[in-house]
Design a protein around this motif. Structure first.
Motif, mmCIF file in Angstrom:
data_model
loop_
_atom_site.group_PDB
_atom_site.id
_atom_site.type_symbol
_atom_site.label_atom_id
_atom_site.label_comp_id
_atom_site.label_asym_id
_atom_site.label_seq_id
_atom_site.Cartn_x
_atom_site.Cartn_y
_atom_site.Cartn_z
ATOM 1 N N VAL A 2 -53.953 -33.268 19.448
ATOM 2 C CA VAL A 2 -54.179 -33.158 18.095
ATOM 3 C C VAL A 2 -55.446 -33.939 17.463
ATOM 4 N N ASP A 3 -56.375 -33.539 17.058
ATOM 5 C CA ASP A 3 -57.669 -34.128 17.033
ATOM 6 C C ASP A 3 -58.127 -34.228 15.453
ATOM 7 N N LEU A 4 -58.911 -34.993 15.049
ATOM 8 C CA LEU A 4 -59.642 -34.968 13.730
ATOM 9 C C LEU A 4 -60.552 -36.240 13.821
ATOM 10 N N PRO A 5 -61.481 -36.133 12.982
ATOM 11 C CA PRO A 5 -62.589 -37.194 13.086
ATOM 12 C C PRO A 5 -61.924 -38.660 12.839
ATOM 13 N N GLU A 6 -62.643 -39.356 13.777
ATOM 14 C CA GLU A 6 -62.096 -40.850 13.384
ATOM 15 C C GLU A 6 -62.067 -41.559 12.332
ATOM 16 N N ALA A 7 -63.132 -41.395 11.318
ATOM 17 C CA ALA A 7 -62.977 -41.550 10.078
ATOM 18 C C ALA A 7 -61.678 -41.197 9.408
ATOM 19 N N LEU A 8 -61.406 -39.793 9.460
ATOM 20 C CA LEU A 8 -60.185 -39.348 8.658
ATOM 21 C C LEU A 8 -58.892 -40.156 9.471
ATOM 22 N N GLN A 9 -59.076 -40.396 10.837
ATOM 23 C CA GLN A 9 -57.844 -40.802 11.466
ATOM 24 C C GLN A 9 -57.719 -42.194 10.825
ATOM 25 N N LEU A 10 -58.563 -43.065 10.592
ATOM 26 C CA LEU A 10 -58.561 -44.371 10.291
ATOM 27 C C LEU A 10 -57.981 -44.350 8.733
ATOM 28 N N GLU A 11 -58.506 -43.428 8.003
ATOM 29 C CA GLU A 11 -57.902 -43.351 6.640
ATOM 30 C C GLU A 11 -56.432 -42.999 6.517
ATOM 31 N N ARG A 12 -55.953 -42.030 7.251
ATOM 32 C CA ARG A 12 -54.621 -41.383 7.151
ATOM 33 C C ARG A 12 -53.882 -42.396 7.993
ATOM 34 N N ALA A 13 -54.026 -43.149 8.750
ATOM 35 C CA ALA A 13 -53.355 -44.439 9.420
ATOM 36 C C ALA A 13 -53.155 -45.492 8.519
ATOM 37 N N SER A 14 -54.274 -45.774 7.651
ATOM 38 C CA SER A 14 -54.027 -46.969 6.981
ATOM 39 C C SER A 14 -53.006 -46.579 5.633
ATOM 40 N N VAL A 15 -53.233 -45.349 5.274
ATOM 41 C CA VAL A 15 -52.295 -44.911 4.321
ATOM 42 C C VAL A 15 -50.998 -45.016 4.745
ATOM 43 N N ARG A 16 -50.663 -44.298 5.654
ATOM 44 C CA ARG A 16 -49.560 -44.047 6.372
ATOM 45 C C ARG A 16 -48.602 -45.243 6.674
ATOM 46 N N ASP A 17 -49.551 -45.955 7.669
ATOM 47 C CA ASP A 17 -48.809 -47.286 7.891
ATOM 48 C C ASP A 17 -48.879 -48.554 7.216
ATOM 49 N N THR A 33 -61.534 -42.794 23.993
ATOM 50 C CA THR A 33 -62.167 -42.400 22.998
ATOM 51 C C THR A 33 -61.881 -41.030 22.657
ATOM 52 N N ARG A 34 -62.292 -40.569 21.319
ATOM 53 C CA ARG A 34 -61.839 -39.148 21.139
ATOM 54 C C ARG A 34 -62.802 -38.214 22.095
ATOM 55 N N GLU A 35 -63.947 -38.590 22.350
ATOM 56 C CA GLU A 35 -64.351 -37.657 23.361
ATOM 57 C C GLU A 35 -63.823 -37.746 24.506
ATOM 58 N N GLN A 36 -63.255 -38.700 25.150
ATOM 59 C CA GLN A 36 -62.682 -38.893 26.517
ATOM 60 C C GLN A 36 -61.375 -38.092 26.567
ATOM 61 N N ARG A 37 -60.518 -38.118 25.169
ATOM 62 C CA ARG A 37 -59.340 -37.304 25.063
ATOM 63 C C ARG A 37 -59.643 -35.914 25.034
ATOM 64 N N LEU A 38 -60.696 -35.463 24.144
ATOM 65 C CA LEU A 38 -61.306 -34.001 24.139
ATOM 66 C C LEU A 38 -61.643 -33.414 25.492
ATOM 67 N N GLU A 39 -62.269 -34.366 26.357
ATOM 68 C CA GLU A 39 -62.509 -33.883 27.612
ATOM 69 C C GLU A 39 -61.426 -33.644 28.650
ATOM 70 N N LYS A 40 -60.354 -34.480 28.329
ATOM 71 C CA LYS A 40 -59.154 -34.103 29.132
ATOM 72 C C LYS A 40 -58.247 -33.128 28.741
ATOM 73 N N ALA A 41 -58.375 -32.872 27.374
ATOM 74 C CA ALA A 41 -57.423 -32.072 26.904
ATOM 75 C C ALA A 41 -57.538 -30.401 27.266
ATOM 76 N N ASP A 42 -56.187 -30.097 27.512
ATOM 77 C CA ASP A 42 -56.155 -28.367 27.853
ATOM 78 C C ASP A 42 -56.374 -27.616 26.616
ATOM 79 N N ASP A 43 -55.645 -28.276 25.595
ATOM 80 C CA ASP A 43 -55.495 -27.572 24.418
ATOM 81 C C ASP A 43 -55.892 -28.460 23.193
ATOM 82 N N VAL A 44 -56.570 -27.970 22.085
ATOM 83 C CA VAL A 44 -56.939 -28.990 21.055
ATOM 84 C C VAL A 44 -56.370 -28.248 19.616
ATOM 85 N N LEU A 45 -55.866 -29.044 18.913
ATOM 86 C CA LEU A 45 -55.132 -28.676 17.590
ATOM 87 C C LEU A 45 -55.943 -29.456 16.471
#
Length: 75
Positions: A2-17, A33-45
């Motif tokens: 499950v992917d999203l831009p890091e800025a949005l990840q930061l924003e959502r996590a700070s609100v959620r937690d 890193t996001r790039e490393q995760r994307l490289e290893k992923a078979d499927d990306v949401l």
């Protein structure tokens, strides 16, 4: 993955937690890193939109895996 831009990840996590962004940045820095995760992923949401969009993507991916499983069972 499950992917999203890091800025949005930061924003959502700070609100959620209810955490400070600096603490979340430290947690993110300890992960792949996001790039490393994307490289290893078979499927990306893409989670940059709303929950309904994410749910649609999950359902589509589920249908695809069911189709693949049926093909493998028939061979």
């Amino acid at each position: 993955m499950v992917d999203l831009p890091e800025a949005l990840q930061l924003e959502r996590a700070s609100v959620r937690d209810n955490s400070q962004q600096e603490q979340i940045r430290k947690i993110m820095a300890a992960q792949l890193t996001r790039e490393q995760r994307l490289e290893k992923a078979d499927d990306v949401l893409d989670n940059a939109s709303d929950l309904a969009s994410l749910k649609d993507q999950v359902e589509q991916l589920h249908r695809e895996y069911l189709r693949i499983a049926r093909l493998e069972q028939s061979s």
